[in-house]
Design a protein around this motif. Structure first.
Motif, PDB file in Angstrom:
ATOM      1  N   TYR A 154      25.747  10.521  58.785  1.00  0.00           N
ATOM      2  CA  TYR A 154      24.714  11.271  58.058  1.00  0.00           C
ATOM      3  C   TYR A 154      23.343  11.102  58.699  1.00  0.00           C
ATOM      4  N   GLY A 159      21.078  14.022  58.212  1.00  0.00           N
ATOM      5  CA  GLY A 159      20.237  14.956  57.455  1.00  0.00           C
ATOM      6  C   GLY A 159      19.515  14.265  56.302  1.00  0.00           C
ATOM      7  N   ALA A 160      20.271  13.436  55.553  1.00  0.00           N
ATOM      8  CA  ALA A 160      19.709  12.851  54.327  1.00  0.00           C
ATOM      9  C   ALA A 160      18.401  12.083  54.566  1.00  0.00           C
ATOM     10  N   PRO A 171      19.432   6.950  51.523  1.00  0.00           N
ATOM     11  CA  PRO A 171      19.867   8.288  51.960  1.00  0.00           C
ATOM     12  C   PRO A 171      20.624   8.247  53.297  1.00  0.00           C
ATOM     13  N   GLY A 172      21.882   8.645  53.270  1.00  0.00           N
ATOM     14  CA  GLY A 172      22.683   8.683  54.493  1.00  0.00           C
ATOM     15  C   GLY A 172      22.923   7.316  55.113  1.00  0.00           C
ATOM     16  N   LEU A 173      22.863   6.277  54.296  1.00  0.00           N
ATOM     17  CA  LEU A 173      23.011   4.915  54.823  1.00  0.00           C
ATOM     18  C   LEU A 173      24.455   4.653  55.273  1.00  0.00           C
ATOM     19  N   ARG A 225      28.518   3.380  54.497  1.00  0.00           N
ATOM     20  CA  ARG A 225      29.084   2.224  53.772  1.00  0.00           C
ATOM     21  C   ARG A 225      29.585   1.141  54.715  1.00  0.00           C
ATOM     22  N   ALA A 249      22.001   6.975  46.568  1.00  0.00           N
ATOM     23  CA  ALA A 249      23.216   7.148  47.366  1.00  0.00           C
ATOM     24  C   ALA A 249      23.873   5.799  47.698  1.00  0.00           C
ATOM     25  N   ASP A 250      24.090   5.518  48.994  1.00  0.00           N
ATOM     26  CA  ASP A 250      24.798   4.286  49.363  1.00  0.00           C
ATOM     27  C   ASP A 250      23.987   3.029  49.042  1.00  0.00           C
ATOM     28  N   ASN A 288      23.362  10.182  40.872  1.00  0.00           N
ATOM     29  CA  ASN A 288      23.949  11.439  40.380  1.00  0.00           C
ATOM     30  C   ASN A 288      25.040  11.058  39.380  1.00  0.00           C
ATOM     31  N   VAL A 289      25.747  12.053  38.868  1.00  0.00           N
ATOM     32  CA  VAL A 289      26.724  11.777  37.804  1.00  0.00           C
ATOM     33  C   VAL A 289      27.744  10.720  38.235  1.00  0.00           C
ATOM     34  N   VAL A 290      28.243  10.863  39.458  1.00  0.00           N
ATOM     35  CA  VAL A 290      29.293   9.961  39.932  1.00  0.00           C
ATOM     36  C   VAL A 290      28.736   8.551  40.155  1.00  0.00           C
ATOM     37  N   ARG A 315      29.691   4.909  38.266  1.00  0.00           N
ATOM     38  CA  ARG A 315      30.070   3.663  38.962  1.00  0.00           C
ATOM     39  C   ARG A 315      29.208   2.495  38.494  1.00  0.00           C
ATOM     40  N   GLY A 355      22.207  17.395  49.542  1.00  0.00           N
ATOM     41  CA  GLY A 355      20.921  17.054  50.153  1.00  0.00           C
ATOM     42  C   GLY A 355      19.697  17.344  49.299  1.00  0.00           C
ATOM     43  N   ASP A 403      17.688  14.346  48.220  1.00  0.00           N
ATOM     44  CA  ASP A 403      16.840  13.699  49.224  1.00  0.00           C
ATOM     45  C   ASP A 403      15.378  14.148  49.112  1.00  0.00           C
TER      46      ASP A 403
HETATM   47  N1  LIG Z   1      22.959  16.293  55.080  1.00  0.00           N
HETATM   48  C1  LIG Z   1      23.221  15.016  54.839  1.00  0.00           C
HETATM   49  O1  LIG Z   1      23.115  14.153  55.702  1.00  0.00           O
HETATM   50  C2  LIG Z   1      23.654  14.628  53.475  1.00  0.00           C
HETATM   51  C3  LIG Z   1      24.088  13.330  53.306  1.00  0.00           C
HETATM   52  N2  LIG Z   1      24.466  12.858  52.108  1.00  0.00           N
HETATM   53  C4  LIG Z   1      24.891  11.470  52.092  1.00  0.00           C
HETATM   54  O2  LIG Z   1      26.276  11.417  51.916  1.00  0.00           O
HETATM   55  C5  LIG Z   1      26.631  10.132  51.446  1.00  0.00           C
HETATM   56  C6  LIG Z   1      27.601  10.272  50.292  1.00  0.00           C
HETATM   57  O3  LIG Z   1      26.940  10.915  49.192  1.00  0.00           O
HETATM   58  P1  LIG Z   1      27.752  11.689  48.045  1.00  0.00           P
HETATM   59  O4  LIG Z   1      26.777  12.207  47.069  1.00  0.00           O
HETATM   60  O5  LIG Z   1      28.697  12.657  48.649  1.00  0.00           O
HETATM   61  O6  LIG Z   1      28.488  10.495  47.315  1.00  0.00           O
HETATM   62  P2  LIG Z   1      30.019  10.160  47.119  1.00  0.00           P
HETATM   63  O7  LIG Z   1      30.637   9.967  48.426  1.00  0.00           O
HETATM   64  O8  LIG Z   1      30.058   9.058  46.163  1.00  0.00           O
HETATM   65  O9  LIG Z   1      30.640  11.463  46.484  1.00  0.00           O
HETATM   66  C7  LIG Z   1      30.314  11.945  45.255  1.00  0.00           C
HETATM   67  C8  LIG Z   1      31.312  13.074  44.977  1.00  0.00           C
HETATM   68  O10 LIG Z   1      31.140  13.465  43.648  1.00  0.00           O
HETATM   69  C9  LIG Z   1      31.090  14.860  43.537  1.00  0.00           C
HETATM   70  N3  LIG Z   1      30.161  15.206  42.434  1.00  0.00           N
HETATM   71  C10 LIG Z   1      28.824  15.290  42.510  1.00  0.00           C
HETATM   72  N4  LIG Z   1      28.305  15.637  41.321  1.00  0.00           N
HETATM   73  C11 LIG Z   1      29.358  15.754  40.490  1.00  0.00           C
HETATM   74  C12 LIG Z   1      29.468  16.095  39.113  1.00  0.00           C
HETATM   75  N5  LIG Z   1      28.396  16.416  38.379  1.00  0.00           N
HETATM   76  N6  LIG Z   1      30.684  16.100  38.558  1.00  0.00           N
HETATM   77  C13 LIG Z   1      31.781  15.798  39.289  1.00  0.00           C
HETATM   78  N7  LIG Z   1      31.735  15.477  40.602  1.00  0.00           N
HETATM   79  C14 LIG Z   1      30.543  15.469  41.187  1.00  0.00           C
HETATM   80  C15 LIG Z   1      30.589  15.370  44.857  1.00  0.00           C
HETATM   81  O11 LIG Z   1      31.124  16.643  45.147  1.00  0.00           O
HETATM   82  C16 LIG Z   1      31.080  14.309  45.835  1.00  0.00           C
HETATM   83  O12 LIG Z   1      32.304  14.681  46.386  1.00  0.00           O
HETATM   84  C17 LIG Z   1      25.309   9.457  51.072  1.00  0.00           C
HETATM   85  O13 LIG Z   1      24.918   8.601  52.115  1.00  0.00           O
HETATM   86  C18 LIG Z   1      24.355  10.596  50.991  1.00  0.00           C
HETATM   87  O14 LIG Z   1      23.022  10.204  51.205  1.00  0.00           O
HETATM   88  C19 LIG Z   1      24.369  13.645  50.884  1.00  0.00           C
HETATM   89  O15 LIG Z   1      23.119  13.286  50.315  1.00  0.00           O
HETATM   90  C20 LIG Z   1      24.426  15.145  51.158  1.00  0.00           C
HETATM   91  C21 LIG Z   1      23.569  15.572  52.337  1.00  0.00           C
END
Ligand SMILES: NC(=O)C1=CN([C@@H]2O[C@H](COP(=O)(O)OP(=O)(O)OC[C@H]3O[C@@H](n4cnc5c(N)ncnc54)[C@H](O)[C@@H]3O)[C@@H](O)[C@H]2O)[C@@H](O)CC1
Ligand SMILES: Nc1ncnc2c1ncn2[C@@H]1O[C@H](COP(=O)(O)OP(=O)(O)OP(=O)(O)O)[C@@H](O)[C@H]1O
Ligand SMILES: [Mg+2]
Length: 366
Positions: free
Chosen positions: A46, A48-49, A125-127, A129, A155-156, A179-181, A185, A257, A260
């Motif tokens: 990642y 972009g984040a 952001p985009g850290l 795991r 995020a992470d 966010n919700v997920v 957790r 994103g 972010d």
């Molecule tokens: N362009 C980029 O570089 C981006 C990087 N990202 C990074 O990606 C990494 C993982 O972030 P994730 O947010 O995917 O975290 P997770 O890997 O924990 O995934 C969360 C999952 O939950 C789902 N979800 C989200 N809201 C929901 C809701 N209301 N109900 C049910 N399911 C839902 C999403 O579709 C996603 O698949 C982080 O490091 C984050 O910063 C994201 O911020 C997206 C943009």
């Protein structure tokens, strides 16, 4: 059970109070006084984040926006913008000799060395795991806390505190933006029950907003009063004692994103909040005799023309960041529709600021 925690002050009044926290642009200021922040994030997966986060902070008005990322991400993040300062200081499993026997504190040294020059951090952001990276960032969190440096965890970065809540338990200078997920957790890790949508919407079961925010309030309490900004159809902000709902209209595209833009905006608002409390400029407000603690005291400060205390300004900064992000999303969606991307929000940050908050020295906004 209905919540007694919600602030009922109107958005219009809240925006006038946010404006008090925004430093005017004066000739006497030197580079860095209007904000020096670092986004800690960015890895091979990642890039972009951290860019969106740091770019939002800069577009809102931060003087210096740094990105501290993993080595392989640095040239990529740099290529997005020459405005950002990018530091490849985050180690990972790939970059250390033996990932099973690292000295996390020593590896965090170069990042910790930057802290004295920063007003606020955005961590996550985009850290990614990677185990080594997360251990090193945990050391940075400990050090930032010991120096009372405010930070946003997203995020992470939230993964780190889900695994070790004691890192932030009771720390009053941070904002968590799950966010919700991520919220689910964290709640599970701290034994807080989250009501299902069915339970929330069940008829005759009290006020819906109060029920939605009850879990946020509970989680905040379980973390010793840490401020939580729970993202969703509307964002709920709570420190366990006082809650504010951010419900200004957003867009309808849920591209990745957008969170972010929120974290970067919060970074800048935290830096401005520090400048406000350090009396970098004369806000024209009378000093307040007492620090606000209860919901009523926070609300009274928000509705007065006296100087606000730190509990109030933290909630207000969180609310302002949420409102700005939702306005960016609304406006970008108006022009881009379903093609909206995270970068479209970046382009809207300044316009959203002018429409919602406005320049503090502008006569039309006094
Ligand atoms: N362009 C980029 O570089 C981006 C990087 N990202 C990074 O990606 C990494 C993982 O972030 P994730 O947010 O995917 O975290 P997770 O890997 O924990 O995934 C969360 C999952 O939950 C789902 N979800 C989200 N809201 C929901 C809701 N209301 N109900 C049910 N399911 C839902 C999403 O579709 C996603 O698949 C982080 O490091 C984050 O910063 C994201 O911020 C997206 C943009
Ligand atoms: N249903 C919704 N209606 C309106 N706005 C929403 C809705 N869901 C989320 N948002 C807004 O979108 C922004 C990002 O929230 P989201 O829940 O997508 O976070 P995220 O999953 O962490 O995003 P990211 O992809 O950046 O990691 C927030 O400003 C939030 O207020
Ligand atoms: Mg996110």
């Amino acid at each position: 059970m209905e919540s007694v925690h919600h602030v009922t002050t109107s958005s219009k009044v809240l925006f006038t109070r946010v404006r008090k926290m925004v430093p005017p642009m004066l000739e006497k200021f030197h580079k860095g006084q209007l904000g020096r922040i670092a986004v800690i994030g960015g890895c091979a997966d990642y890039t972009g984040a951290p860019y969106f986060s740091a770019a939002a902070s800069a577009k809102l008005g931060c003087d210096m926006s740094h990105v501290v990322c993993e080595r392989s991400a640095a040239p990529v993040v740099k290529s997005y913008s020459p405005n950002l300062m990018v530091h490849p200081l985050l180690p990972s499993t790939e970059s250390v000799k033996d990932p099973n026997s690292i000295d996390a504190s020593a590896l965090a040294g170069p990042i910790i060395g930057m802290l004295s020059r920063l007003h606020a951090l955005v961590i996550g952001p985009g850290l990614g795991r990677d185990g080594v990276t997360l251990k090193v960032v945990a050391e940075v969190i400990k050090e930032a806390r010991s120096r009372s440096i405010p930070f946003v965890l997203d995020a992470d970065g939230l993964m780190i505190v889900t695994e070790d809540p004691n890192l932030i338990k009771g720390y009053k200078e941070c904002i968590l933006t799950p966010n919700v997920v991520e919220f689910g957790r964290l709640a599970k890790a701290l034994g807080v029950k989250v009501a299902s949508q069915a339970e929330i919407t069940q008829e005759g079961n009290g006020d819906k907003t109060s029920k939605e925010s009850a879990a946020c309030e509970e989680l905040s309490k379980a973390l010793g009063g840490v401020t939580i900004l729970q993202k969703g159809p509307h964002d709920v902000i709570s420190n366990g004692v006082t809650s504010i709902v951010s419900d200004i209209k957003g867009g309808l595209k849920r591209s990745g994103g957008q969170g972010d833009t929120l974290t970067g905006s919060l970074g800048t608002l935290l830096a401005w909040r520090m400048a406000y409390h350090d009396k970098l400029w004369d806000s024209g407000e009378q000093d307040n005799a007492k620090e606000a603690q209860t919901r009523d005291e926070v609300q009274a400060e928000l509705e007065s023309d006296k100087r606000m205390s730190s509990t109030t300004t933290l909630l207000l900064a969180a609310w302002a960041g949420s409102s700005l992000t939702r306005e960016c999303s609304r406006k970008a969606f108006e022009t881009k529709g379903r093609s909206l991307q995270a970068s479209d929000l970046t382009d809207e940050v300044h316009g959203a600021f002018l429409r919602l908050i406005g320049e503090p020295e502008s006569k039309t906004h006094l």
